[in-house]
Design a protein around this motif. Structure first.
Motif, mmCIF file in Angstrom:
data_model
loop_
_atom_site.group_PDB
_atom_site.id
_atom_site.type_symbol
_atom_site.label_atom_id
_atom_site.label_comp_id
_atom_site.label_asym_id
_atom_site.label_seq_id
_atom_site.Cartn_x
_atom_site.Cartn_y
_atom_site.Cartn_z
ATOM 1 N N TYR A 106 5.062 -66.299 -1.898
ATOM 2 C CA TYR A 106 5.163 -64.887 -2.303
ATOM 3 C C TYR A 106 5.994 -64.697 -3.582
ATOM 4 O O TYR A 106 5.580 -64.003 -4.508
ATOM 5 C CB TYR A 106 5.748 -64.036 -1.164
ATOM 6 C CG TYR A 106 5.898 -62.597 -1.562
ATOM 7 C CD1 TYR A 106 4.779 -61.795 -1.745
ATOM 8 C CD2 TYR A 106 7.153 -62.047 -1.801
ATOM 9 C CE1 TYR A 106 4.910 -60.473 -2.147
ATOM 10 C CE2 TYR A 106 7.288 -60.728 -2.202
ATOM 11 C CZ TYR A 106 6.167 -59.949 -2.368
ATOM 12 O OH TYR A 106 6.299 -58.645 -2.780
ATOM 13 N N GLY A 107 7.149 -65.347 -3.632
ATOM 14 C CA GLY A 107 8.031 -65.191 -4.799
ATOM 15 C C GLY A 107 7.356 -65.680 -6.074
ATOM 16 O O GLY A 107 7.551 -65.108 -7.152
ATOM 17 N N ARG A 132 10.650 -70.869 1.446
ATOM 18 C CA ARG A 132 10.408 -69.689 0.608
ATOM 19 C C ARG A 132 11.539 -69.516 -0.411
ATOM 20 O O ARG A 132 11.323 -69.011 -1.511
ATOM 21 C CB ARG A 132 10.302 -68.450 1.515
ATOM 22 C CG ARG A 132 9.879 -67.203 0.812
ATOM 23 C CD ARG A 132 9.571 -66.105 1.786
ATOM 24 N NE ARG A 132 10.749 -65.642 2.509
ATOM 25 C CZ ARG A 132 10.726 -64.717 3.453
ATOM 26 N NH1 ARG A 132 9.577 -64.158 3.806
ATOM 27 N NH2 ARG A 132 11.821 -64.338 4.064
ATOM 28 N N ASP A 149 16.653 -58.598 -6.975
ATOM 29 C CA ASP A 149 15.571 -59.318 -7.656
ATOM 30 C C ASP A 149 15.926 -59.717 -9.090
ATOM 31 O O ASP A 149 15.184 -60.455 -9.718
ATOM 32 C CB ASP A 149 14.276 -58.497 -7.626
ATOM 33 C CG ASP A 149 14.478 -57.069 -8.048
ATOM 34 O OD1 ASP A 149 15.192 -56.337 -7.329
ATOM 35 O OD2 ASP A 149 13.948 -56.666 -9.097
ATOM 36 N N ARG A 192 7.273 -52.971 -5.418
ATOM 37 C CA ARG A 192 6.441 -54.126 -5.070
ATOM 38 C C ARG A 192 6.710 -54.560 -3.623
ATOM 39 O O ARG A 192 5.791 -54.896 -2.882
ATOM 40 C CB ARG A 192 6.773 -55.266 -6.050
ATOM 41 C CG ARG A 192 5.929 -56.503 -5.894
ATOM 42 C CD ARG A 192 4.747 -56.474 -6.820
ATOM 43 N NE ARG A 192 3.742 -57.406 -6.381
ATOM 44 C CZ ARG A 192 3.386 -58.489 -7.063
ATOM 45 N NH1 ARG A 192 3.943 -58.745 -8.226
ATOM 46 N NH2 ARG A 192 2.431 -59.286 -6.597
ATOM 47 N N ALA A 194 11.799 -59.726 0.570
ATOM 48 C CA ALA A 194 10.909 -59.612 -0.589
ATOM 49 C C ALA A 194 11.734 -59.400 -1.859
ATOM 50 O O ALA A 194 11.435 -59.981 -2.907
ATOM 51 C CB ALA A 194 9.928 -58.460 -0.383
ATOM 52 N N ARG A 195 12.788 -58.570 -1.758
ATOM 53 C CA ARG A 195 13.665 -58.354 -2.929
ATOM 54 C C ARG A 195 14.319 -59.671 -3.331
ATOM 55 O O ARG A 195 14.446 -59.967 -4.506
ATOM 56 C CB ARG A 195 14.757 -57.326 -2.625
ATOM 57 C CG ARG A 195 14.277 -55.934 -2.234
ATOM 58 C CD ARG A 195 13.510 -55.233 -3.323
ATOM 59 N NE ARG A 195 14.190 -55.117 -4.589
ATOM 60 C CZ ARG A 195 14.997 -54.119 -4.959
ATOM 61 N NH1 ARG A 195 15.218 -53.144 -4.132
ATOM 62 N NH2 ARG A 195 15.543 -54.079 -6.152
ATOM 63 N N ALA A 196 14.735 -60.454 -2.301
ATOM 64 C CA ALA A 196 15.376 -61.738 -2.593
ATOM 65 C C ALA A 196 14.377 -62.717 -3.222
ATOM 66 O O ALA A 196 14.766 -63.676 -3.866
ATOM 67 C CB ALA A 196 15.966 -62.328 -1.313
ATOM 68 N N CYS A 197 13.074 -62.465 -3.015
ATOM 69 C CA CYS A 197 12.041 -63.313 -3.626
ATOM 70 C C CYS A 197 11.683 -62.827 -5.030
ATOM 71 O O CYS A 197 10.770 -63.355 -5.659
ATOM 72 C CB CYS A 197 10.770 -63.318 -2.773
ATOM 73 S SG CYS A 197 10.903 -64.288 -1.286
ATOM 74 N N GLY A 198 12.323 -61.768 -5.487
ATOM 75 C CA GLY A 198 12.082 -61.311 -6.860
ATOM 76 C C GLY A 198 11.266 -60.032 -6.972
ATOM 77 O O GLY A 198 11.000 -59.572 -8.086
ATOM 78 N N ALA A 199 10.849 -59.456 -5.852
ATOM 79 C CA ALA A 199 10.038 -58.231 -5.928
ATOM 80 C C ALA A 199 10.948 -57.020 -6.144
ATOM 81 O O ALA A 199 12.014 -56.946 -5.544
ATOM 82 C CB ALA A 199 9.252 -58.057 -4.631
ATOM 83 N N ASN A 200 10.504 -56.089 -6.991
ATOM 84 C CA ASN A 200 11.299 -54.856 -7.126
ATOM 85 C C ASN A 200 11.000 -53.944 -5.935
ATOM 86 O O ASN A 200 10.170 -54.284 -5.073
ATOM 87 C CB ASN A 200 11.022 -54.168 -8.471
ATOM 88 C CG ASN A 200 9.571 -53.767 -8.637
ATOM 89 O OD1 ASN A 200 8.867 -53.554 -7.652
ATOM 90 N ND2 ASN A 200 9.105 -53.677 -9.864
ATOM 91 N N LEU A 243 11.614 -71.070 -5.234
ATOM 92 C CA LEU A 243 11.921 -70.211 -6.382
ATOM 93 C C LEU A 243 12.825 -70.892 -7.414
ATOM 94 O O LEU A 243 13.051 -70.340 -8.494
ATOM 95 C CB LEU A 243 12.607 -68.918 -5.901
ATOM 96 C CG LEU A 243 11.765 -68.034 -4.980
ATOM 97 C CD1 LEU A 243 12.596 -66.894 -4.429
ATOM 98 C CD2 LEU A 243 10.565 -67.490 -5.740
ATOM 99 N N LYS A 280 4.114 -65.670 -6.600
ATOM 100 C CA LYS A 280 3.083 -64.669 -6.917
ATOM 101 C C LYS A 280 3.728 -63.496 -7.661
ATOM 102 O O LYS A 280 3.194 -63.008 -8.661
ATOM 103 C CB LYS A 280 2.437 -64.199 -5.605
ATOM 104 C CG LYS A 280 1.243 -63.288 -5.783
ATOM 105 C CD LYS A 280 0.686 -62.914 -4.415
ATOM 106 C CE LYS A 280 -0.132 -61.641 -4.505
ATOM 107 N NZ LYS A 280 -0.372 -61.069 -3.191
ATOM 108 N N VAL A 281 4.880 -63.055 -7.153
ATOM 109 C CA VAL A 281 5.584 -61.943 -7.797
ATOM 110 C C VAL A 281 5.972 -62.328 -9.225
ATOM 111 O O VAL A 281 5.882 -61.523 -10.148
ATOM 112 C CB VAL A 281 6.848 -61.553 -6.978
ATOM 113 C CG1 VAL A 281 7.729 -60.601 -7.751
ATOM 114 C CG2 VAL A 281 6.441 -60.949 -5.648
ATOM 115 N N ASP A 297 3.644 -54.579 -1.105
ATOM 116 C CA ASP A 297 3.151 -55.874 -0.618
ATOM 117 C C ASP A 297 3.516 -56.120 0.840
ATOM 118 O O ASP A 297 2.775 -56.778 1.559
ATOM 119 C CB ASP A 297 3.768 -57.028 -1.440
ATOM 120 C CG ASP A 297 3.175 -57.116 -2.832
ATOM 121 O OD1 ASP A 297 2.153 -56.473 -3.067
ATOM 122 O OD2 ASP A 297 3.743 -57.841 -3.668
#
Lengths: 364, 294
Positions: free
Chosen positions: A103-104, A151, A78, B193, B184-190, A155, A106-107, B197
């Motif tokens: 989702y990204g 998705r 991340d 998170r 989700a990690r690749a989308c920026g979530a730690n 980003l 939102k994060v 989520d």
């Protein structure tokens, strides 16, 4: 003086070990910004490990990963300027298509209205704007992969990693999606690094290809060069349909080497490679460069071999003629099916010939 | 043979299932039935009454026991379920699965009185050691740490309930694909998170079931609780001590029935909620899966 921009991805002496198992070793590679780069190789060769190490899902055992000149080996996924498309099962099943794509954002804490606008634009780009409210299980495999792409695009990261993104799709859809991926990459202009074991898929999308096998970077270069002029015997065996012949050097004269293959002397351009008399070497020649002749009673000319005809395999566009050499090696001559007007009887003597520059010498 | 081809075979299977359920539940239903009889157990006449329940709720000893039981149940659930969740996550991620699963499930195979007495001896010795340590250091601060108390009962019950929670959560986790966490990690979530989520919403039914299971287990547990508790009583220890000392009273039936009501209500709610949710989701899915006409 203008400064040369740093490559999008640079790997220096990269290695990844799992205990005694060496998944990757000594990988040095540079990928330019905006390039469509494909990591091609057999299953278990280490290409996915390499991709995941670039993405931050594996920590390298040795070596460095630089993204745009910054060392990122210690950063989690991340915190890297990368995003990833997975083979399958990676959509969030409890969220709608819109929620998945957004989702990204939102994060990242983006304002809702702006996020909705970007999400809609990304969905339109991949042609899924009418599917926004569906859940992943209500989409086909191809549509699901498009959602993953949206998705990722939303980003605005400049390196997209694709881990066998088309492997779960059927053959026709895979072909269509290949072209779509290529066009999308040209449109968004970011760096794509695509892992696949399918050479046709690699050839369709790649600007450059790297061959990865047994944890090593075997060879890399422009897609056309990898196909037409493989440097390594492994590349020749994996890309295209090449005939591989084992032989021994009997003489060298200038740029030409004379190689003994099963008692027949062949002339081969050394292409700058150093060989010595008595050295064992491998020769490769693409099957479509091999012509089949039913009149073998000509003298040895250094660019042909004699064998006995085995069978023909009709493949639609092309027909492969299988010939057995006297030492048992099987060679293939591939011709366009419509031009196939000769069909020798099984066991009949035939001659396989080629242009002098079509055969390649591999000394490793 | 397809049993639907033979309606009698089909009915026999259902009849057998019903028989098993009735065998299991008849004593429970009978206790509930008796608990509303003004004339108590074994009487010929049946006069409906709430009296025994009123007596239970007007008995300070019982209400105190109920409060302690609820406190125990909540505390054990709050600690044991997250621990089981972490254990299940570790179990899924680890390569060597045999050792952790043996450690986690071992308490299931130790008889309750053995485990209870072993913990009793352990806490007694630990307490003595800490008192000795306090004496050496000239402080009495450690004296009450492991005296039999709420804490020791909580520890004993955590050991007892963790295997159940672990299994329930692990089953729900089985369907979860770790690629989703990576996506989700690749989308920026730690890491947190991504868990909260993406993974948690999908394993939530398992976590809720584990919570319900833990509450019920704590409510029903007698042996370990009675050995490890300090100077307080729980619903079950009061019920059983009453039965042992004075025999079953109509009040005891009311108490037993209440424990069963709570358990059935909890499990029933979870099953109903899951069924309704599954039905709603599939209805929505069916509606959305209509062909898109554009």
């Amino acid at each position: 003086m203008t400064k040369t921009p740093a490559p999008a991805v640079e790997l220096r002496g990269l290695a990844k070990h799992y205990g005694d198992v060496v998944a990757l070793t000594d990988v040095d590679l540079s990928i330019a910004a905006g390039e469509y780069f494909v990591l091609l190789g057999p299953s278990g060769g280490g290409k996915t490990t390499l991709l995941r190490t670039i993405g931050g899902f594996h920590r390298p055992t040795k070596g460095e990963v630089l993204l745009h000149g910054q060392e990122v080996g210690h950063l989690p996924p991340d915190k890297r300027p990368t995003t990833m498309v997975f083979q399958a099962y990676a959509l969030f099943p409890h969220m709608s298509v819109t929620q998945n794509v957004g989702y990204g954002l939102k994060v990242a804490g983006m304002d809702k209205a702006q996020a909705a606008e970007k999400t809609a634009a990304a969905l339109e780009m991949v042609g899924l704007d009418t599917f926004a409210d569906r859940r992943p299980h209500e989409l086909s495999g191809g549509q699901q992969q498009r959602v993953q792409l949206a998705r990722a695009f939303v980003l605005d990261r400049d390196i997209l990693l694709l881990d066998e993104p088309l492997a779960a799709l059927d053959a026709q859809l895979r072909k269509d999606m290949c072209l779509e991926l290529k066009h999308l990459q040209e449109k968004v202009g970011i760096t794509f690094i695509h892992v696949t074991h399918n050479q046709e898929e690699a050839m369709t999308v790649a600007d450059r290809i790297a061959l990865i096998a047994n944890g090593r970077l075997v060879e890399h270069g422009a897609a056309r060069d990898i196909y037409r002029a493989p440097q390594k015997a492994f590349t020749a065996s994996f890309v295209g349909e090449n005939n591989l012949l084992s032989g021994r050097v009997t003489e060298t004269a200038g740029q030409t080497a004379r190689i003994d293959v099963g008692g027949t002397a062949l002339r081969v351009d050394r292409r700058g490679q150093q060989v010595q008399t008595g050295q064992d070497v491998t020769l490769s020649i693409r099957s479509e460069s091999v012509a089949l002749d039913t009149a073998p009673d000509t003298e040895e000319d250094g660019t042909s071999l004699v064998g006995s005809y085995n069978e023909a395999v009709y493949l639609g566009l092309t027909t492969s003629h299988l010939v057995h050499l006297p030492d048992g090696t099987e060679m293939v001559s591939r011709v366009i099916a419509d031009q196939d007007d000769m069909m020798p009887a099984a066991g009949a003597p035939v001659r396989l010939s080629w242009q002098p520059d079509a055969i390649r010498l591999h000394v490793e | 043979m397809d049993d639907y081809a033979n309606p009698w075979l089909h009915r026999l299977k259902w009849g057998y299932l019903l028989l098993v359920v009735l065998t299991l539940m008849t004593p429970v239903f009978y206790v509930m039935y008796v608990s509303f009889n003004a004339n108590g157990f074994g009487a010929n006449a049946y006069d409906f009454t709430w009296e025994w329940y009123r007596l239970v709720f007007s008995d300070e000893l019982l209400l105190g026991a109920l409060r302690w039981t609820l406190m125990l149940a909540v505390t054990v659930t709050v600690i044991a379920v997250p621990m089981a969740l972490l254990a299940a996550k570790h179990y899924k991620a680890t390569r060597n699965k045999l050792f952790p699963v043996f450690l986690l499930l071992a308490p299931l195979f130790v008889p309750p009185d053995i485990l209870g007495s072993a913990l009793l001896v352990f806490f007694k010795n630990l307490n003595l050691s800490l008192i000795w340590l306090g004496d050496q250091l000239g402080t009495s601060i450690f004296d009450s740490w492991f005296r039999l108390s709420f804490l020791t009962a909580v520890i004993g019950l955590i050991i007892y309930t963790i295997p159940y929670s672990f299994i329930v959560i692990l089953i729900t986790m089985g369907r979860y694909r770790p690629e989703q966490t990576e996506a989700a990690r690749a989308c920026g979530a730690n890491g947190w998170r991504a868990f909260w989520d993406i993974e948690f919403p999908q394993i939530r039914p398992g976590v809720l079931s584990a919570c319900a299971f833990t509450v019920i287990l704590v409510f029903n547990e007698y042996t370990r609780t009675s050995l490890l508790k300090g100077g307080f009583d729980t619903f079950t220890t009061v019920l059983i001590s009453q039965m042992l000392n004075t025999g079953m009273s109509p009040q005891s039936y009311a108490m037993s029935a209440m424990v069963s009501f709570v358990a059935i209500a909890l499990i029933g709610s979870i099953i109903l909620w899951t069924l309704i949710r599954a039905e709603t989701l599939s209805r929505v899915a069916r509606a959305k899966a209509e062909p898109v006409m554009s």
